[in-house]
Design a protein around this motif. Structure first.
Motif, mmCIF file in Angstrom:
data_model
loop_
_atom_site.group_PDB
_atom_site.id
_atom_site.type_symbol
_atom_site.label_atom_id
_atom_site.label_comp_id
_atom_site.label_asym_id
_atom_site.label_seq_id
_atom_site.Cartn_x
_atom_site.Cartn_y
_atom_site.Cartn_z
ATOM 1 N N GLY A 189 96.109 9.607 107.234
ATOM 2 C CA GLY A 189 95.215 10.347 107.910
ATOM 3 C C GLY A 189 95.235 9.669 109.691
ATOM 4 N N HIS A 190 94.285 11.289 110.602
ATOM 5 C CA HIS A 190 94.867 10.970 111.652
ATOM 6 C C HIS A 190 93.648 11.219 112.595
ATOM 7 C CE1 HIS A 190 95.866 13.323 116.080
ATOM 8 N NE2 HIS A 190 96.434 11.938 115.371
ATOM 9 N N GLY A 191 93.609 11.093 113.673
ATOM 10 C CA GLY A 191 91.929 10.772 114.585
ATOM 11 C C GLY A 191 91.410 10.112 114.075
ATOM 12 N N HIS A 192 89.357 9.901 113.967
ATOM 13 C CA HIS A 192 88.138 9.567 114.008
ATOM 14 C C HIS A 192 87.914 10.022 112.238
ATOM 15 C CE1 HIS A 192 89.073 10.125 118.578
ATOM 16 N NE2 HIS A 192 88.747 11.016 118.233
ATOM 17 N N ASP A 193 88.544 10.189 111.545
ATOM 18 C CA ASP A 193 87.691 9.933 110.593
ATOM 19 C C ASP A 193 88.524 9.427 109.214
ATOM 20 O OD1 ASP A 193 86.842 12.417 108.413
ATOM 21 O OD2 ASP A 193 86.012 10.042 108.910
ATOM 22 N N GLU A 194 89.368 7.761 109.451
ATOM 23 C CA GLU A 194 89.883 7.570 108.728
ATOM 24 C C GLU A 194 89.729 5.751 108.694
ATOM 25 O OE1 GLU A 194 93.997 7.776 111.539
ATOM 26 O OE2 GLU A 194 94.258 7.344 109.470
ATOM 27 N N SER A 195 89.460 5.826 107.179
ATOM 28 C CA SER A 195 88.668 3.586 107.361
ATOM 29 C C SER A 195 90.678 3.459 107.028
ATOM 30 C CB SER A 195 88.148 3.615 106.016
ATOM 31 O OG SER A 195 88.655 4.538 104.716
ATOM 32 N N GLU A 198 90.630 -7.158 119.905
ATOM 33 C CA GLU A 198 91.511 -6.556 118.576
ATOM 34 C C GLU A 198 89.419 -6.295 118.054
ATOM 35 O OE1 GLU A 198 93.373 -9.308 116.493
ATOM 36 O OE2 GLU A 198 95.034 -7.916 117.417
ATOM 37 N N SER A 199 88.652 -4.965 117.959
ATOM 38 C CA SER A 199 87.392 -4.567 117.210
ATOM 39 C C SER A 199 87.002 -4.535 116.044
ATOM 40 C CB SER A 199 86.996 -3.716 118.893
ATOM 41 O OG SER A 199 87.539 -2.515 118.034
ATOM 42 N N HIS A 200 86.293 -4.054 115.797
ATOM 43 C CA HIS A 200 85.764 -3.826 114.466
ATOM 44 C C HIS A 200 84.201 -2.921 114.611
ATOM 45 C CE1 HIS A 200 88.426 -5.873 112.386
ATOM 46 N NE2 HIS A 200 88.194 -7.171 113.265
ATOM 47 N N ARG A 201 84.310 -1.325 114.347
ATOM 48 C CA ARG A 201 82.687 -0.968 114.275
ATOM 49 C C ARG A 201 82.373 0.180 113.481
ATOM 50 N NH1 ARG A 201 84.626 4.320 116.652
ATOM 51 N NH2 ARG A 201 86.954 4.622 117.171
ATOM 52 N N ALA A 202 81.793 0.462 112.680
ATOM 53 C CA ALA A 202 81.245 1.435 111.641
ATOM 54 C C ALA A 202 80.633 2.443 112.465
ATOM 55 C CB ALA A 202 79.823 0.948 111.162
ATOM 56 N N MET A 203 81.481 3.782 112.145
ATOM 57 C CA MET A 203 80.931 4.971 111.850
ATOM 58 C C MET A 203 80.803 5.707 111.190
ATOM 59 S SD MET A 203 84.513 6.443 113.762
ATOM 60 C CE MET A 203 83.841 8.098 114.060
ATOM 61 N N PRO A 204 79.746 7.153 110.943
ATOM 62 C CA PRO A 204 79.559 7.922 109.877
ATOM 63 C C PRO A 204 80.782 8.435 109.665
ATOM 64 C CG PRO A 204 78.300 8.486 111.817
ATOM 65 C CD PRO A 204 79.374 7.135 112.498
ATOM 66 N N GLY A 205 81.097 8.483 107.793
ATOM 67 C CA GLY A 205 82.379 8.990 107.326
ATOM 68 C C GLY A 205 81.402 10.595 106.331
ATOM 69 N N HIS A 206 82.372 10.900 105.152
ATOM 70 C CA HIS A 206 81.852 11.519 104.700
ATOM 71 C C HIS A 206 80.832 11.247 103.774
ATOM 72 C CE1 HIS A 206 85.906 14.360 105.469
ATOM 73 N NE2 HIS A 206 86.469 12.650 104.664
ATOM 74 N N GLY A 207 79.840 12.392 103.270
ATOM 75 C CA GLY A 207 78.643 12.220 103.254
ATOM 76 C C GLY A 207 77.611 11.614 103.802
ATOM 77 N N GLY A 208 77.673 10.545 105.007
ATOM 78 C CA GLY A 208 76.700 10.400 105.404
ATOM 79 C C GLY A 208 77.419 8.505 105.939
ATOM 80 N N HIS A 209 78.200 7.804 104.372
ATOM 81 C CA HIS A 209 78.199 6.278 104.184
ATOM 82 C C HIS A 209 79.119 6.305 105.194
ATOM 83 C CE1 HIS A 209 77.133 7.232 100.452
ATOM 84 N NE2 HIS A 209 78.005 8.064 100.339
ATOM 85 N N ALA A 210 78.794 5.012 106.342
ATOM 86 C CA ALA A 210 79.197 4.259 106.858
ATOM 87 C C ALA A 210 80.446 3.784 106.955
ATOM 88 C CB ALA A 210 78.840 3.103 107.524
ATOM 89 N N VAL A 211 81.774 3.462 107.327
ATOM 90 C CA VAL A 211 82.557 3.841 107.298
ATOM 91 C C VAL A 211 83.170 2.143 108.587
ATOM 92 C CG1 VAL A 211 85.533 4.126 107.674
ATOM 93 C CG2 VAL A 211 83.715 6.013 106.496
#
Length: 214
Positions: free
Chosen positions: A153-159, A188-201
């Motif tokens: 993947g690429h960018g801001h939407d890949e876990s 080094e950081s760990h964060r959550a962001m919305p993914g497909h279907g509104g699920h946190a990634v």
């Protein structure tokens, strides 16, 4: 599954079903935090994707060159820049980042999750050489961790980024000669962001900011 991160691969990504979400994402929060205290100058966004970071820099007063290999990504980015009123402050360049060389050096060189068809640390070495004296290098990449799963993947939407594109902060800082660079941030950081279907990634990032000596 492994991929060759060439133009065909990235064009397929940016013509795919995730392209709209990628092209409308907000600027990377690490960029906003690390760059807000810098005086605007010239900036190079390497692997700019949908242009969120380049456009944010332009709105902050930077004169930006934004390079990516994917034609569709640059087209979407240019449209977004125009809608944001900063088209005159961003120059979009279609480039194979494993080969392309800019014709100048920049006050800021930054990249966010880009991984062209060369080894990741070699890519970081290349972009570091494009920083002007007294300039800043900001790398935001995929953090390599023990349970890292292989993906693409690429960018801001890949876990699940590909393992070959993931590194640690120590991997990057080890390549920065202390006679040339002062490391400002190595995190080094760990964060959550919305993914497909509104699920946190969960997003696992490595952030390195360094200042080049004058």
């Amino acid at each position: 599954m492994t991929h060759s991160f060439d133009k065909e691969y990235w064009d397929q990504i940016w013509d795919g079903d995730r392209a709209t979400a990628m092209a409308t994402s907000p600027p990377n929060p690490h960029l906003v935090r690390e760059v807000s205290d810098l005086p605007p100058g010239t900036a190079l966004d390497v692997g700019c994707g949908g242009g969120a970071e380049a456009i944010w820099l332009a709105t902050e007063g930077w004169q930006v060159t934004a390079a990516d290999i994917a034609t569709a990504a640059l087209s979407r980015a240019a449209e977004r820049a125009a809608a944001s009123g900063v088209a005159a402050r961003v120059r979009w360049v279609e480039a194979d980042l494993s080969r392309w060389q800019p014709d100048t050096r920049y006050d800021l060189v930054t990249t966010h999750y880009a991984h062209p068809a060369i080894p990741q640390l070699d890519f970081y070495d290349r972009i570091a050489s494009w920083v002007a004296p007294a300039g800043t290098l900001l790398i935001v990449g995929h953090l390599h961790h023990q349970d890292h799963a292989s993906g693409a993947g690429h960018g801001h939407d890949e876990s699940e980024p590909p393992a070959s594109a993931s590194v640690t902060a120590a991997d990057i800082t080890a390549r920065l000669d202390p006679l040339v660079w002062e490391v400002v941030t190595a995190r080094e950081s760990h964060r959550a962001m919305p993914g497909h279907g509104g699920h946190a990634v969960s997003i696992h990032d490595v952030v390195v900011r360094a200042s080049r000596h004058s």
